[in-house]
Write a protein that holds these residues in place. Structure first.
Motif, PDB file in Angstrom:
ATOM      1  N   VAL A  50      27.221  -1.197  15.129  1.00 58.28           N
ATOM      2  CA  VAL A  50      26.817  -2.040  15.825  1.00 58.28           C
ATOM      3  C   VAL A  50      26.749  -2.751  16.174  1.00 58.28           C
ATOM      4  O   VAL A  50      27.237  -4.162  16.333  1.00 58.28           O
ATOM      5  CB  VAL A  50      27.058  -1.085  17.664  1.00 58.28           C
ATOM      6  CG1 VAL A  50      27.419  -2.080  18.531  1.00 58.28           C
ATOM      7  CG2 VAL A  50      28.061   0.093  17.067  1.00 58.28           C
ATOM      8  N   GLY A  53      27.776  -5.957  13.765  1.00 59.31           N
ATOM      9  CA  GLY A  53      29.113  -6.238  13.966  1.00 59.31           C
ATOM     10  C   GLY A  53      29.802  -5.150  13.023  1.00 59.31           C
ATOM     11  O   GLY A  53      31.347  -5.754  12.947  1.00 59.31           O
ATOM     12  N   TYR A  55      30.856  -2.585  13.669  1.00 61.99           N
ATOM     13  CA  TYR A  55      31.191  -1.887  14.316  1.00 61.99           C
ATOM     14  C   TYR A  55      31.362  -2.363  16.216  1.00 61.99           C
ATOM     15  O   TYR A  55      30.564  -2.852  16.388  1.00 61.99           O
ATOM     16  CB  TYR A  55      31.057  -0.662  14.556  1.00 61.99           C
ATOM     17  CG  TYR A  55      32.006   0.500  13.297  1.00 61.99           C
ATOM     18  CD1 TYR A  55      32.364   0.928  13.087  1.00 61.99           C
ATOM     19  CD2 TYR A  55      30.679   0.568  12.566  1.00 61.99           C
ATOM     20  CE1 TYR A  55      32.845   2.495  11.838  1.00 61.99           C
ATOM     21  CE2 TYR A  55      30.747   1.602  11.432  1.00 61.99           C
ATOM     22  CZ  TYR A  55      31.511   2.139  10.806  1.00 61.99           C
ATOM     23  OH  TYR A  55      31.995   2.877  10.008  1.00 61.99           O
ATOM     24  N   ASP A  56      32.776  -2.180  16.358  1.00 61.71           N
ATOM     25  CA  ASP A  56      33.196  -3.273  18.208  1.00 61.71           C
ATOM     26  C   ASP A  56      32.823  -2.130  18.489  1.00 61.71           C
ATOM     27  O   ASP A  56      32.005  -0.387  18.177  1.00 61.71           O
ATOM     28  CB  ASP A  56      33.646  -3.476  18.132  1.00 61.71           C
ATOM     29  CG  ASP A  56      34.646  -4.545  17.918  1.00 61.71           C
ATOM     30  OD1 ASP A  56      35.632  -4.444  17.186  1.00 61.71           O
ATOM     31  OD2 ASP A  56      33.552  -5.236  17.259  1.00 61.71           O
ATOM     32  N   ALA A  57      31.384  -2.051  19.769  1.00 61.05           N
ATOM     33  CA  ALA A  57      31.467  -0.573  20.905  1.00 61.05           C
ATOM     34  C   ALA A  57      32.625   0.327  21.255  1.00 61.05           C
ATOM     35  O   ALA A  57      31.890   1.600  21.269  1.00 61.05           O
ATOM     36  CB  ALA A  57      31.194  -1.124  21.825  1.00 61.05           C
ATOM     37  N   SER A  58      33.815  -0.472  20.737  1.00 58.93           N
ATOM     38  CA  SER A  58      34.894   0.859  21.208  1.00 58.93           C
ATOM     39  C   SER A  58      35.130   1.543  19.669  1.00 58.93           C
ATOM     40  O   SER A  58      35.740   2.821  20.082  1.00 58.93           O
ATOM     41  CB  SER A  58      36.156  -0.386  21.740  1.00 58.93           C
ATOM     42  OG  SER A  58      36.528  -0.402  20.492  1.00 58.93           O
ATOM     43  N   GLU A  59      34.256   1.264  18.872  1.00 56.80           N
ATOM     44  CA  GLU A  59      34.477   2.425  17.972  1.00 56.80           C
ATOM     45  C   GLU A  59      33.033   3.207  17.319  1.00 56.80           C
ATOM     46  O   GLU A  59      32.986   3.636  16.388  1.00 56.80           O
ATOM     47  CB  GLU A  59      34.801   1.571  16.521  1.00 56.80           C
ATOM     48  CG  GLU A  59      35.646   0.518  16.612  1.00 56.80           C
ATOM     49  CD  GLU A  59      35.959  -0.888  15.826  1.00 56.80           C
ATOM     50  OE1 GLU A  59      36.836  -0.246  14.620  1.00 56.80           O
ATOM     51  OE2 GLU A  59      35.086  -1.303  15.443  1.00 56.80           O
ATOM     52  N   TRP A  60      32.726   3.340  18.912  1.00 54.87           N
ATOM     53  CA  TRP A  60      31.306   4.156  18.499  1.00 54.87           C
ATOM     54  C   TRP A  60      31.531   5.367  17.697  1.00 54.87           C
ATOM     55  O   TRP A  60      30.293   5.645  17.316  1.00 54.87           O
ATOM     56  CB  TRP A  60      30.579   4.458  19.537  1.00 54.87           C
ATOM     57  CG  TRP A  60      29.559   5.128  19.897  1.00 54.87           C
ATOM     58  CD1 TRP A  60      29.163   6.105  20.052  1.00 54.87           C
ATOM     59  CD2 TRP A  60      27.995   4.986  19.095  1.00 54.87           C
ATOM     60  NE1 TRP A  60      28.356   7.023  20.416  1.00 54.87           N
ATOM     61  CE2 TRP A  60      27.489   6.141  19.328  1.00 54.87           C
ATOM     62  CE3 TRP A  60      27.540   3.908  18.934  1.00 54.87           C
ATOM     63  CZ2 TRP A  60      26.015   6.202  18.583  1.00 54.87           C
ATOM     64  CZ3 TRP A  60      26.162   3.986  18.777  1.00 54.87           C
ATOM     65  CH2 TRP A  60      25.614   5.015  18.715  1.00 54.87           C
ATOM     66  N   ALA A  95      26.173  -3.440  23.173  1.00 55.39           N
ATOM     67  CA  ALA A  95      26.780  -3.492  23.305  1.00 55.39           C
ATOM     68  C   ALA A  95      27.817  -2.292  23.467  1.00 55.39           C
ATOM     69  O   ALA A  95      28.806  -2.592  24.343  1.00 55.39           O
ATOM     70  CB  ALA A  95      27.194  -3.561  21.690  1.00 55.39           C
TER      71      ALA A  95
END
Length: 98
Positions: A50, A53, A55-60, A95
Motif C-alpha cells: 500500500v 502504491g 494498492y490503495d488503502a481502499s484495496e487493503w 494511507a
C-alpha cells in the motif's frame, strides 16, 4: 510491536531490549520479521505494498489476500530487499489511517 503475555511467549526476541536500542541491526530486524506469524507477516507485506502504491488503502483486503497467497519463509528477505521499506511502511500506515 506490542505483545501480550501469550504472544510474547511465542516470539523469540526481546522486544524491550530492541526498543531501547532504537538502532536495530539488519540481523535483529530479520529475526523480528521471521518471528511474525503468517497473519502478521502478511499484514506487513500488504502495508508495504500500500505504501509503495501497488494498492490503495481502499484495496487493503485485496492486498492482504495477495500477501497471504505469497506467504513463505523468505518474507524477511523479500521485505529487506525493498530499498525504501521504511518509507513505504510509513506511507502505508498513513494511507490506512493508522
Amino acid at each position: 510491536v506490542e505483545l501480550d503475555g501469550e504472544a510474547h511467549d511465542n516470539h523469540h526476541h526481546d522486544g524491550l531490549v530492541e526498543e531501547r536500542s532504537e538502532d536495530l541491526t539488519e540481523k535483529e530486524l530479520r529475526e523480528l520479521i521471521n518471528d511474525l506469524n503468517v497473519d502478521e507477516a502478511a499484514e506487513l507485506v500488504a502495508l508495504a505494498w500500500v505504501g509503495r502504491g501497488d494498492y490503495d488503502a481502499s484495496e487493503w483486503a485485496d492486498a492482504l489476500t495477495a500477501a497471504r497467497e505469497r506467504a513463505n519463509k523468505r518474507t524477511a528477505k523479500y521485505l529487506l530487499g525493498m530499498p525504501l521499506l521504511a518509507d513505504w511502511l510509513e506511507e502505508g500506515l498513513e494511507a490506512i489511517g493508522a
